[in-house]
Design an enzyme around this catalytic site. Structure first.
Site, PDB file in Angstrom:
ATOM      1  N   GLU A  72     -10.280  60.803  -1.477  1.00 51.71           N
ATOM      2  CA  GLU A  72      -9.980  59.786  -2.288  1.00 51.71           C
ATOM      3  C   GLU A  72     -10.349  58.363  -1.772  1.00 51.71           C
ATOM      4  O   GLU A  72     -10.624  57.415  -2.309  1.00 51.71           O
ATOM      5  CB  GLU A  72      -8.341  59.696  -2.431  1.00 51.71           C
ATOM      6  CG  GLU A  72      -8.135  58.651  -3.351  1.00 51.71           C
ATOM      7  CD  GLU A  72      -7.050  58.793  -4.302  1.00 51.71           C
ATOM      8  OE1 GLU A  72      -6.501  57.893  -5.093  1.00 51.71           O
ATOM      9  OE2 GLU A  72      -6.338  59.794  -4.076  1.00 51.71           O
ATOM     10  N   GLY A  91      -7.076  55.316  -8.289  1.00 49.21           N
ATOM     11  CA  GLY A  91      -7.314  56.710  -8.628  1.00 49.21           C
ATOM     12  C   GLY A  91      -6.163  57.318  -9.488  1.00 49.21           C
ATOM     13  O   GLY A  91      -5.049  56.808  -9.509  1.00 49.21           O
ATOM     14  N   HIS A  98     -10.410  73.961  -1.297  1.00 48.82           N
ATOM     15  CA  HIS A  98     -10.460  74.221   0.069  1.00 48.82           C
ATOM     16  C   HIS A  98     -11.033  75.571   0.213  1.00 48.82           C
ATOM     17  O   HIS A  98     -10.641  76.443  -0.225  1.00 48.82           O
ATOM     18  CB  HIS A  98      -8.988  74.222   0.706  1.00 48.82           C
ATOM     19  CG  HIS A  98      -8.143  72.757   0.517  1.00 48.82           C
ATOM     20  ND1 HIS A  98      -8.616  71.474   0.839  1.00 48.82           N
ATOM     21  CD2 HIS A  98      -7.174  72.688  -0.405  1.00 48.82           C
ATOM     22  CE1 HIS A  98      -7.785  70.649   0.239  1.00 48.82           C
ATOM     23  NE2 HIS A  98      -6.813  71.220  -0.533  1.00 48.82           N
ATOM     24  N   ARG A 100     -13.180  76.596   3.356  1.00 49.17           N
ATOM     25  CA  ARG A 100     -13.242  77.151   4.625  1.00 49.17           C
ATOM     26  C   ARG A 100     -12.404  76.206   5.378  1.00 49.17           C
ATOM     27  O   ARG A 100     -12.282  74.867   5.403  1.00 49.17           O
ATOM     28  CB  ARG A 100     -14.759  76.853   5.125  1.00 49.17           C
ATOM     29  CG  ARG A 100     -14.974  76.991   6.490  1.00 49.17           C
ATOM     30  CD  ARG A 100     -16.277  76.939   6.869  1.00 49.17           C
ATOM     31  NE  ARG A 100     -16.927  78.149   6.654  1.00 49.17           N
ATOM     32  CZ  ARG A 100     -17.988  78.413   5.789  1.00 49.17           C
ATOM     33  NH1 ARG A 100     -17.989  77.621   4.750  1.00 49.17           N
ATOM     34  NH2 ARG A 100     -18.463  79.932   5.556  1.00 49.17           N
ATOM     35  N   HIS A 115     -19.959  59.915 -13.093  1.00 54.06           N
ATOM     36  CA  HIS A 115     -19.748  58.932 -14.475  1.00 54.06           C
ATOM     37  C   HIS A 115     -19.324  57.502 -13.693  1.00 54.06           C
ATOM     38  O   HIS A 115     -18.292  57.432 -13.182  1.00 54.06           O
ATOM     39  CB  HIS A 115     -18.631  59.575 -15.102  1.00 54.06           C
ATOM     40  CG  HIS A 115     -18.572  58.627 -16.215  1.00 54.06           C
ATOM     41  ND1 HIS A 115     -19.311  58.163 -17.257  1.00 54.06           N
ATOM     42  CD2 HIS A 115     -17.448  57.909 -16.489  1.00 54.06           C
ATOM     43  CE1 HIS A 115     -18.677  57.186 -18.009  1.00 54.06           C
ATOM     44  NE2 HIS A 115     -17.471  57.019 -17.605  1.00 54.06           N
ATOM     45  N   GLY A 117     -18.624  54.222 -15.533  1.00 57.52           N
ATOM     46  CA  GLY A 117     -18.223  53.663 -16.930  1.00 57.52           C
ATOM     47  C   GLY A 117     -17.642  52.328 -16.576  1.00 57.52           C
ATOM     48  O   GLY A 117     -17.008  52.029 -15.715  1.00 57.52           O
TER      49      GLY A 117
END
Length: 148
Positions: A72, A91, A98, A100, A115, A117
């Site tokens: 994030e 966000g 996940h 490994r 994207h 926009g």
């Protein structure tokens, strides 16, 4: 022969600057986990994060939440480089697979746009271990909203 679509133009409206990105991270969760921005280029942003006591879960593995915080951080930071000064990106959805376990060393995440926009953005973030093996893949959706 390179054609224009072989190298899409950078989505970044503001020139990415590592010093500024790292300075903005001081005294935040980003700083607490040891995340450092290490590379920016046309259409990508990269950061590293240590796998240590700050980022591990009780069983000695990289905590999935730490990977999500790195993802994030990368996507939101990149998104905010793409908007006018009167807008910010926040966000609204993130997912992470996940793939490994990592026990030590450093992981490296890279965000690339899917994207960009006017009202939403979607970023692909891939986190790898020091051998270049995938640790986590994530997709982040951002809302572009008025600043303030």
């Amino acid at each position: 022969m390179d054609r224009p679509h072989d190298h899409p133009p950078s989505p970044f409206r503001h020139p990415p600057d590592l010093d500024t990105l790292n300075a903005l991270s001081r005294d935040t969760a980003i700083d607490t986990l040891g995340i450092v921005f290490t590379d920016v280029g046309p259409g990508h942003i990269t950061a590293t994060m240590p796998v240590d006591a700050r980022t591990r879960q009780p069983y000695g593995l990289l905590h999935g939440g730490s990977s999500v915080l790195l993802a994030e951080t990368l996507g939101s930071s990149a998104g905010n480089l793409c908007v006018p000064d009167d807008r910010i990106c926040v966000g609204i959805e993130i997912n992470a697979n996940h793939l490994r376990a990592a026990r030590d060393g450093v992981v490296t995440g890279t965000a690339r746009p899917l994207h960009v926009g006017r009202s939403t953005q979607v970023w692909d973030i891939r986190i790898e271990d020091e051998q270049g093996r995938p640790v986590c893949v994530s997709r982040l959706t951002l809302a572009v909203v008025p600043r303030g």
